[in-house]
Design an enzyme around this catalytic site. Sequence first.
Site, PDB file in Angstrom:
ATOM      1  N   HIS A 195       0.878  -1.253  -0.028  1.00  0.00           N
ATOM      2  CA  HIS A 195      -0.107   0.179   0.030  1.00  0.00           C
ATOM      3  C   HIS A 195       0.940   1.440   0.033  1.00  0.00           C
ATOM      4  O   HIS A 195       1.071   2.061   0.906  1.00  0.00           O
ATOM      5  CB  HIS A 195      -0.776  -0.224   1.354  1.00  0.00           C
ATOM      6  CG  HIS A 195      -2.121   0.844   1.087  1.00  0.00           C
ATOM      7  ND1 HIS A 195      -2.625   1.587   0.016  1.00  0.00           N
ATOM      8  CD2 HIS A 195      -3.353   0.944   1.918  1.00  0.00           C
ATOM      9  CE1 HIS A 195      -3.531   2.350   0.252  1.00  0.00           C
ATOM     10  NE2 HIS A 195      -4.100   1.709   1.370  1.00  0.00           N
TER      11      HIS A 195
ATOM     12  N   GLN B 189      -0.576   4.903   0.734  1.00  0.00           N
ATOM     13  CA  GLN B 189      -0.702   4.942   2.146  1.00  0.00           C
ATOM     14  C   GLN B 189       0.570   5.355   2.924  1.00  0.00           C
ATOM     15  O   GLN B 189       0.744   6.088   3.898  1.00  0.00           O
ATOM     16  CB  GLN B 189      -1.339   3.893   2.794  1.00  0.00           C
ATOM     17  CG  GLN B 189      -1.576   4.088   4.024  1.00  0.00           C
ATOM     18  CD  GLN B 189      -2.660   5.175   4.351  1.00  0.00           C
ATOM     19  OE1 GLN B 189      -3.709   5.151   4.044  1.00  0.00           O
ATOM     20  NE2 GLN B 189      -2.275   6.238   5.281  1.00  0.00           N
TER      21      GLN B 189
END
Length: 309
Positions: free
Chosen positions: A129, A132
């Site tokens: 991710h 993020q």
Amino acid sequence: MRPRHFIADDDLTPQEQEEVLSTALRMKGDRFAFRPLDGPRTVAVLFDKHSTRTRVSFAIGIAELGGHPLVLDRDTTQMARGESVEDTARVLDRQCAAIVWRTFGQDLLERMAGLSAVPVINALSDLLHPCQMLADLLTVRERLGSPAGRTLAYLGDSNNNMAHSYLLGGVNAGMHVRICGPAAYQPDPGIVERSRELAARTGGSVTLTGDPVAAVTGADVLATDTWVSLGMENDGRDRETAFKGYQIDRDALAAAAPHAIVLHCLPAYRGKEIEAEVLDGPQSAVWDEAENRLHVQKALIAWLLAKGE
């Protein structure tokens, strides 16, 4: 010139990561001053998974950069009927300035990036991710100064995409990353090996432990994630029993450094991976963290477009 892609945290060098974060701070200070997508140029944003923060931040960010966000759910595209990643890339890259994809397998993003003539951005995969992680690093920088030399302790499912991105992205920024979870939920060995290689160059470090007290003691940043990742809700594993004791609660926060901040990529389940009093308390930075998705993704898009022109 071949495009630059961002499908893994270490697709940016430490210096490039710093450039993106510095640009994000400037963009946050003046949200409408940067218009690399004026035209408007279109960015395709594909979703194979549910989303709130990713959908909102990319759509708004692309618009603020002067562009048009073309938001597509997989079930409304021909990919739902079996059209290949390669054929989809051939259609999109002729009409779009970039492609953003929130999907399952990291291999799908690699296939898209391998063929696309425009930047491909990983908006989440089962493995990583990275957007993020950029938001988390920006939040650390705002609250504590440079991430380099800081200690980040992650508690919970150590085999999920956030644990992997904390390893890669954290050591890329020179952080000391402690990953703590039960033995049955350890990080991907390849990610650990790559993170240790990066740490040797940046001055960061990687620690894997099953001891939550050892992990959080003296840490500058405490981080966690939901115990059940997207797409794993029905895998039959009893995570609540497995993760008992790996919660960020008042005791964990008390053992951390006095100035410690708390991160959670959201959605959060109060009373499970994080105590409500901590999530909503004065040391929580999760709402800044959520907003910072907007600013780092705008900076990332602008950086990738500039590098490919």
